[in-house]
Design a protein around this motif. Structure first.
Motif, PDB file in Angstrom:
ATOM      1  N   LEU A  74       0.834  -1.200   0.000  1.00  6.29           N
ATOM      2  CA  LEU A  74       0.000   0.000   0.000  1.00  6.29           C
ATOM      3  C   LEU A  74       0.868   1.250   0.000  1.00  6.29           C
ATOM      4  O   LEU A  74       0.667   2.178  -0.782  1.00  6.29           O
ATOM      5  CB  LEU A  74      -0.903  -0.018   1.240  1.00  6.29           C
ATOM      6  CG  LEU A  74      -1.817   1.192   1.429  1.00  6.29           C
ATOM      7  CD1 LEU A  74      -2.821   1.270   0.307  1.00  6.29           C
ATOM      8  CD2 LEU A  74      -2.536   1.126   2.766  1.00  6.29           C
ATOM      9  N   PHE A  75       1.883   1.241   0.860  1.00  5.38           N
ATOM     10  CA  PHE A  75       2.795   2.371   0.951  1.00  5.38           C
ATOM     11  C   PHE A  75       3.495   2.607  -0.393  1.00  5.38           C
ATOM     12  O   PHE A  75       3.632   3.737  -0.861  1.00  5.38           O
ATOM     13  CB  PHE A  75       3.825   2.087   2.052  1.00  5.38           C
ATOM     14  CG  PHE A  75       4.825   3.192   2.224  1.00  5.38           C
ATOM     15  CD1 PHE A  75       4.488   4.346   2.910  1.00  5.38           C
ATOM     16  CD2 PHE A  75       6.096   3.080   1.680  1.00  5.38           C
ATOM     17  CE1 PHE A  75       5.403   5.363   3.058  1.00  5.38           C
ATOM     18  CE2 PHE A  75       7.013   4.095   1.824  1.00  5.38           C
ATOM     19  CZ  PHE A  75       6.661   5.243   2.513  1.00  5.38           C
ATOM     20  N   THR A  76       3.910   1.498  -1.042  1.00  2.61           N
ATOM     21  CA  THR A  76       4.595   1.616  -2.328  1.00  2.61           C
ATOM     22  C   THR A  76       3.668   2.223  -3.380  1.00  2.61           C
ATOM     23  O   THR A  76       4.078   3.105  -4.145  1.00  2.61           O
ATOM     24  CB  THR A  76       5.048   0.233  -2.816  1.00  2.61           C
ATOM     25  OG1 THR A  76       5.704  -0.414  -1.753  1.00  2.61           O
ATOM     26  CG2 THR A  76       5.979   0.349  -3.989  1.00  2.61           C
ATOM     27  N   ASP A  77       2.418   1.750  -3.397  1.00  3.30           N
ATOM     28  CA  ASP A  77       1.461   2.284  -4.365  1.00  3.30           C
ATOM     29  C   ASP A  77       1.299   3.789  -4.196  1.00  3.30           C
ATOM     30  O   ASP A  77       1.242   4.533  -5.176  1.00  3.30           O
ATOM     31  CB  ASP A  77       0.094   1.608  -4.182  1.00  3.30           C
ATOM     32  CG  ASP A  77       0.050   0.257  -4.861  1.00  3.30           C
ATOM     33  OD1 ASP A  77       0.901   0.021  -5.741  1.00  3.30           O
ATOM     34  OD2 ASP A  77      -0.819  -0.559  -4.516  1.00  3.30           O
ATOM     35  N   VAL A  78       1.212   4.222  -2.934  1.00  9.95           N
ATOM     36  CA  VAL A  78       1.024   5.642  -2.679  1.00  9.95           C
ATOM     37  C   VAL A  78       2.273   6.424  -3.083  1.00  9.95           C
ATOM     38  O   VAL A  78       2.187   7.464  -3.756  1.00  9.95           O
ATOM     39  CB  VAL A  78       0.665   5.875  -1.197  1.00  9.95           C
ATOM     40  CG1 VAL A  78       0.648   7.359  -0.886  1.00  9.95           C
ATOM     41  CG2 VAL A  78      -0.680   5.252  -0.881  1.00  9.95           C
ATOM     42  N   ALA A  79       3.435   5.902  -2.716  1.00  9.77           N
ATOM     43  CA  ALA A  79       4.689   6.579  -3.074  1.00  9.77           C
ATOM     44  C   ALA A  79       4.808   6.692  -4.595  1.00  9.77           C
ATOM     45  O   ALA A  79       5.216   7.725  -5.140  1.00  9.77           O
ATOM     46  CB  ALA A  79       5.883   5.806  -2.513  1.00  9.77           C
ATOM     47  N   TYR A  80       4.410   5.666  -5.260  1.00 13.36           N
ATOM     48  CA  TYR A  80       4.439   5.603  -6.717  1.00 13.36           C
ATOM     49  C   TYR A  80       3.583   6.716  -7.314  1.00 13.36           C
ATOM     50  O   TYR A  80       3.994   7.412  -8.248  1.00 13.36           O
ATOM     51  CB  TYR A  80       3.851   4.240  -7.089  1.00 13.36           C
ATOM     52  CG  TYR A  80       4.256   3.676  -8.404  1.00 13.36           C
ATOM     53  CD1 TYR A  80       5.586   3.419  -8.686  1.00 13.36           C
ATOM     54  CD2 TYR A  80       3.296   3.356  -9.352  1.00 13.36           C
ATOM     55  CE1 TYR A  80       5.938   2.870  -9.896  1.00 13.36           C
ATOM     56  CE2 TYR A  80       3.647   2.805 -10.551  1.00 13.36           C
ATOM     57  CZ  TYR A  80       4.970   2.567 -10.831  1.00 13.36           C
ATOM     58  OH  TYR A  80       5.305   2.016 -12.012  1.00 13.36           O
ATOM     59  N   ALA A  81       2.398   6.878  -6.730  1.00 12.71           N
ATOM     60  CA  ALA A  81       1.484   7.895  -7.249  1.00 12.71           C
ATOM     61  C   ALA A  81       2.009   9.300  -6.966  1.00 12.71           C
ATOM     62  O   ALA A  81       1.765  10.230  -7.744  1.00 12.71           O
ATOM     63  CB  ALA A  81       0.105   7.705  -6.631  1.00 12.71           C
ATOM     64  N   VAL A  82       2.727   9.447  -5.860  1.00  8.47           N
ATOM     65  CA  VAL A  82       3.281  10.769  -5.544  1.00  8.47           C
ATOM     66  C   VAL A  82       4.358  11.131  -6.570  1.00  8.47           C
ATOM     67  O   VAL A  82       4.410  12.254  -7.078  1.00  8.47           O
ATOM     68  CB  VAL A  82       3.862  10.787  -4.114  1.00  8.47           C
ATOM     69  CG1 VAL A  82       4.638  12.065  -3.862  1.00  8.47           C
ATOM     70  CG2 VAL A  82       2.741  10.628  -3.100  1.00  8.47           C
ATOM     71  N   ILE A  83       5.208  10.151  -6.904  1.00  2.89           N
ATOM     72  CA  ILE A  83       6.288  10.429  -7.850  1.00  2.89           C
ATOM     73  C   ILE A  83       5.762  10.603  -9.263  1.00  2.89           C
ATOM     74  O   ILE A  83       6.212  11.461 -10.008  1.00  2.89           O
ATOM     75  CB  ILE A  83       7.322   9.275  -7.846  1.00  2.89           C
ATOM     76  CG1 ILE A  83       7.885   9.089  -6.450  1.00  2.89           C
ATOM     77  CG2 ILE A  83       8.455   9.567  -8.803  1.00  2.89           C
ATOM     78  CD1 ILE A  83       8.836   7.941  -6.381  1.00  2.89           C
ATOM     79  N   ASP A  84       4.809   9.763  -9.641  1.00  3.66           N
ATOM     80  CA  ASP A  84       4.368   9.750 -11.037  1.00  3.66           C
ATOM     81  C   ASP A  84       2.892  10.132 -11.133  1.00  3.66           C
ATOM     82  O   ASP A  84       2.012   9.314 -10.899  1.00  3.66           O
ATOM     83  CB  ASP A  84       4.576   8.346 -11.613  1.00  3.66           C
ATOM     84  CG  ASP A  84       4.350   8.324 -13.106  1.00  3.66           C
ATOM     85  OD1 ASP A  84       3.856   9.344 -13.636  1.00  3.66           O
ATOM     86  OD2 ASP A  84       4.660   7.312 -13.741  1.00  3.66           O
ATOM     87  N   PRO A  85       2.604  11.375 -11.476  1.00  2.00           N
ATOM     88  CA  PRO A  85       1.220  11.845 -11.494  1.00  2.00           C
ATOM     89  C   PRO A  85       0.341  11.068 -12.468  1.00  2.00           C
ATOM     90  O   PRO A  85      -0.867  10.984 -12.279  1.00  2.00           O
ATOM     91  CB  PRO A  85       1.340  13.299 -11.950  1.00  2.00           C
ATOM     92  CG  PRO A  85       2.770  13.629 -11.909  1.00  2.00           C
ATOM     93  CD  PRO A  85       3.545  12.380 -11.938  1.00  2.00           C
ATOM     94  N   ARG A  86       0.956  10.457 -13.490  1.00  3.21           N
ATOM     95  CA  ARG A  86       0.144   9.721 -14.465  1.00  3.21           C
ATOM     96  C   ARG A  86      -0.678   8.639 -13.788  1.00  3.21           C
ATOM     97  O   ARG A  86      -1.788   8.345 -14.190  1.00  3.21           O
ATOM     98  CB  ARG A  86       1.055   9.065 -15.512  1.00  3.21           C
ATOM     99  CG  ARG A  86       1.524  10.027 -16.573  1.00  3.21           C
ATOM    100  CD  ARG A  86       2.574   9.364 -17.436  1.00  3.21           C
ATOM    101  NE  ARG A  86       3.733   8.938 -16.648  1.00  3.21           N
ATOM    102  CZ  ARG A  86       4.851   8.491 -17.180  1.00  3.21           C
ATOM    103  NH1 ARG A  86       4.973   8.389 -18.478  1.00  3.21           N
ATOM    104  NH2 ARG A  86       5.867   8.131 -16.424  1.00  3.21           N
ATOM    105  N   ILE A  87      -0.099   8.011 -12.721  1.00  3.22           N
ATOM    106  CA  ILE A  87      -0.779   6.896 -12.068  1.00  3.22           C
ATOM    107  C   ILE A  87      -2.070   7.352 -11.415  1.00  3.22           C
ATOM    108  O   ILE A  87      -3.115   6.772 -11.604  1.00  3.22           O
ATOM    109  CB  ILE A  87       0.133   6.273 -10.984  1.00  3.22           C
ATOM    110  CG1 ILE A  87       1.493   5.956 -11.536  1.00  3.22           C
ATOM    111  CG2 ILE A  87      -0.534   5.075 -10.350  1.00  3.22           C
ATOM    112  CD1 ILE A  87       1.552   4.699 -12.334  1.00  3.22           C
ATOM    113  N   ARG A  88      -1.987   8.437 -10.629  1.00  5.20           N
ATOM    114  CA  ARG A  88      -3.176   8.779  -9.837  1.00  5.20           C
ATOM    115  C   ARG A  88      -4.283   9.365 -10.696  1.00  5.20           C
ATOM    116  O   ARG A  88      -5.446   9.300 -10.334  1.00  5.20           O
ATOM    117  CB  ARG A  88      -2.824   9.710  -8.677  1.00  5.20           C
ATOM    118  CG  ARG A  88      -2.143  10.995  -9.029  1.00  5.20           C
ATOM    119  CD  ARG A  88      -1.922  11.814  -7.749  1.00  5.20           C
ATOM    120  NE  ARG A  88      -1.404  13.131  -8.056  1.00  5.20           N
ATOM    121  CZ  ARG A  88      -0.128  13.453  -7.984  1.00  5.20           C
ATOM    122  NH1 ARG A  88       0.756  12.547  -7.643  1.00  5.20           N
ATOM    123  NH2 ARG A  88       0.271  14.669  -8.264  1.00  5.20           N
TER     124      ARG A  88
END
Lengths: 306, 308
Positions: A289-303
């Motif tokens: 879960l933490f990784t998914d959130v960190a991922y979205a913070v770094i890469d706006p395309r995801i969120r």
């Protein structure tokens, strides 16, 4: 961002419910958990009394409701071997396992990322060959065997490191290295291929042709894009290391969760095994879960995508 | 990309309408240029050879104990003899013969495990990808659940519950590994279904059997063969690991994991007992990884061009 987080959190809770159901079913898969948990030489009366005491003779749905309500308040029954609640024993082993996985991950990152970067920028160079060789070794060496060989060589022959336990400052080095080696290889591979791919992108050519300094291109354009796949892989690997340290902890007598798992299987102490499985899954789900959130913070395309 | 590849006709890069022998020749060229593929294949065939012909090539019965000749050193040491090339173990059994027989267990588990996982995964993934909707979300939910678990821990858990037998080990790996195949199959099916050529086949009036057998299955084979290679290597690894913990095949069976577990007790005084089975696992795994890497490059045309 908030919606993204809530949907991911909801998924994790659902997965956790799935884990509980799976463990519940697995313990009962042979049809008679009482026979599974009692010693083979136990008398039929003892098995029957045990079945009664554990509630295994009641209807399955009722058992599951009890199991779930216990799980919600953190009660996973008593260890058969120690006769004390299982979950606190697992928690007591957590720091050692986190230390082991943490140091292993750190080693993997510190060695893996530079090797992958250099390999990606200079394919075919000596450093690149070293990196690719390391990646292949990390994939192919069985870690339980590497652990034995390292003990033999570095602890017994050379005496550089203690061969077991967690008593000295350098106790952690050998087990952490062995645990981190596959991850190290994976980080090298991933970094290398990400750099190779990004170097061929149009925006790098544009940056080159408008006369940007190579140093600026590397730090601003290449490294930032390499970081995206790395974050997700590092998260997944950390979870894998926390749940996969059973051999290494057993061989090095490292007092963590993996060693407890190996011991409790030897004792046929299934309530304890069950508590370990559930707790480790919980930790891994939390890391994901933490990784998914960190991922979205770094890469706006995801969120924005979901 | 080498200069001669640049001058090849575009057809070669795009895989358009070629005869079977031309395709074979193309794969052969790739094989030759990247030597690691050959090395991997030779290593893998050696292991298969050892497994198939174990009774013919092993000098001794792997189970025969001979306490008088126990703990003999490997042949190349001063005290060793070529009667026992890798020495003997604590019960005087010939380690070389046991390593050869161990290939049988490992390859059996790897082969049947991948067969079950692949079949199960392909069916589930194809259904999920082709049907979509609610069926897809249910199947994917289960797959994501299994893939997010700490894999090793659950395999150990199930193995401890079910007990030691070859069939159990194969079933455990076959079932727990099927989500990996299902996910890849589903992804490929989705990609292919949305592709231009399937769309044009549908608009040209092709019915589903033609689409499935002419378009979807041929495109699935490449990624799945590559995946199968890697997964088989992983299963061989995990089987040895279970054996090391005493959770795989029964202790009397000569498997690499069981040999490691037994050799561990004698590590400091008779280290060669644990060394050779470990080397065998490493050899197999390395061969299959090299082969898998190479297959991935050859079977996936999209990667061919970026191969450095």
């Amino acid at each position: 961002m908030q919606r993204y987080f809530i949907s991911k959190l909801g998924q994790s809770v659902l997965l956790l419910f799935g884990v509980l159901l799976l463990v519940f079913v697995m313990v009962r898969i042979t049809g008679d958990p009482a026979a599974l948990m009692m010693p083979r030489e136990a008398s039929p009366e003892d098995v029957e009394a045990f079945r009664e005491a554990m509630g295994f003779n009641r209807p399955l749905p009722l058992q599951f409701v009890d199991f779930l309500s216990g799980a919600i308040v953190g009660d996973f029954g008593n260890s058969l071997h120690f006769k004390t609640p299982a979950m606190p024993m697992v928690l007591a082993r957590l720091p050692a396992t986190v230390q082991l996985a943490g140091v292993g991950l750190l080693m993997a990152i510190v060695v893996g990322i530079p090797l992958g970067l250099v390999g990606g920028f200079t394919p075919g160079s000596l450093v690149d060959s070293v990196g690719r060789g390391l990646a292949l070794l990390g994939q192919s060496i069985p870690n339980f065997w590497l652990a034995l060989i390292m003990i033999l060589f570095f602890a017994v022959r050379l005496g550089w490191f203690p061969s077991f336990g967690r008593d000295y400052w350098n106790s952690v080095i050998m087990p952490a290295f062995v645990l981190g080696l596959p991850t190290m290889g994976q980080i090298v591979r991933l970094t290398r291929s990400a750099v190779l791919e990004i170097r061929g992108e149009d925006f790098i050519r544009t940056a080159n042709s408008k006369g940007l300094e190579p140093g600026t291109i590397y730090t601003k354009h290449v490294l930032r894009n390499v970081a995206i796949p790395l974050v997700s892989v590092i998260g997944v690997q950390f979870g894998y290391m926390l749940g996969g340290s059973i051999y290494i902890e057993t061989i090095f007598a490292w007092p963590g969760i993996g060693q407890l798992l190996e011991q409790s299987i030897g004792w046929r102490d299934f309530p304890l095994v069950q508590a370990i499985a559930i707790f480790t899954s919980l930790v891994v789900l939390a890391i994901n879960l933490f990784t998914d959130v960190a991922y979205a913070v770094i890469d706006p395309r995801i969120r924005y995508d979901t | 990309m080498t200069p001669d590849e640049l001058t090849q006709p575009a057809d070669n890069l795009l895989d358009v309408e070629r005869t079977f022998s031309e395709r074979l020749a193309y794969i052969g060229r790739f094989f030759w240029r990247d030597k690691s593929g050959i090395i991997g294949l030779v290593m893998f065939f050696l292991v298969v050879f050892a497994a198939v012909f174990s009774p013919a090539i092993s000098p001794y019965n792997p189970l025969k104990q001979n306490l008088r000749d126990s703990k003999m050193l490997p042949a190349w040491t001063a005290e060793g003899s070529w009667d026992h090339p890798f020495g003997t173990d604590n019960l005087g059994r010939d380690i070389f013969s046991r390593v050869i027989y161990g290939a049988r267990v490992s390859l059996t588990v790897g082969f049947f495990g991948v067969l079950i996982a692949g079949t199960l995964g392909m069916v589930l993934g194809a259904i999920a990808g082709y049907a979509g909707g609610r069926i897809d979300s249910v199947i994917m939910g289960v797959i994501n659940l299994v893939l997010s678990l700490p894999y090793l821990l659950f395999v150990v858990f199930i193995a401890a519950i079910l007990g030691r037998s070859l069939i159990n080990v194969i079933l455990i790996f076959g079932i727990t590994d099927s989500p990996v195949f299902a996910r890849v199959t589903r992804g490929e099916v989705l990609r292919i279904r949305e592709s231009g050529y399937v769309e044009s086949a549908i608009s040209a009036g092709a019915r589903w059997p033609r689409i499935v057998f002419d378009h979807i299955i041929p495109n699935l084979i490449g990624p799945l063969i590559t995946l199968a290679t890697f997964e088989m290597s992983a299963m061989i690894f995990y089987e040895a690991g279970l054996g090391f913990l005493g959770l795989s095949v029964p202790p009397t069976v000569p498997s690499w994991g069981n040999m490691l577990a037994a050799g561990r007790k004698y590590l400091t005084s008779y280290p060669w007992i644990a060394t050779f089975p470990g080397l065998a696992i490493m050899f197999t795994s390395m061969g299959m990884n090299l082969l898998g890497d190479w297959l991935r490059d050859v079977l996936d045309p999209r990667l061919r061009r970026s191969r450095k």
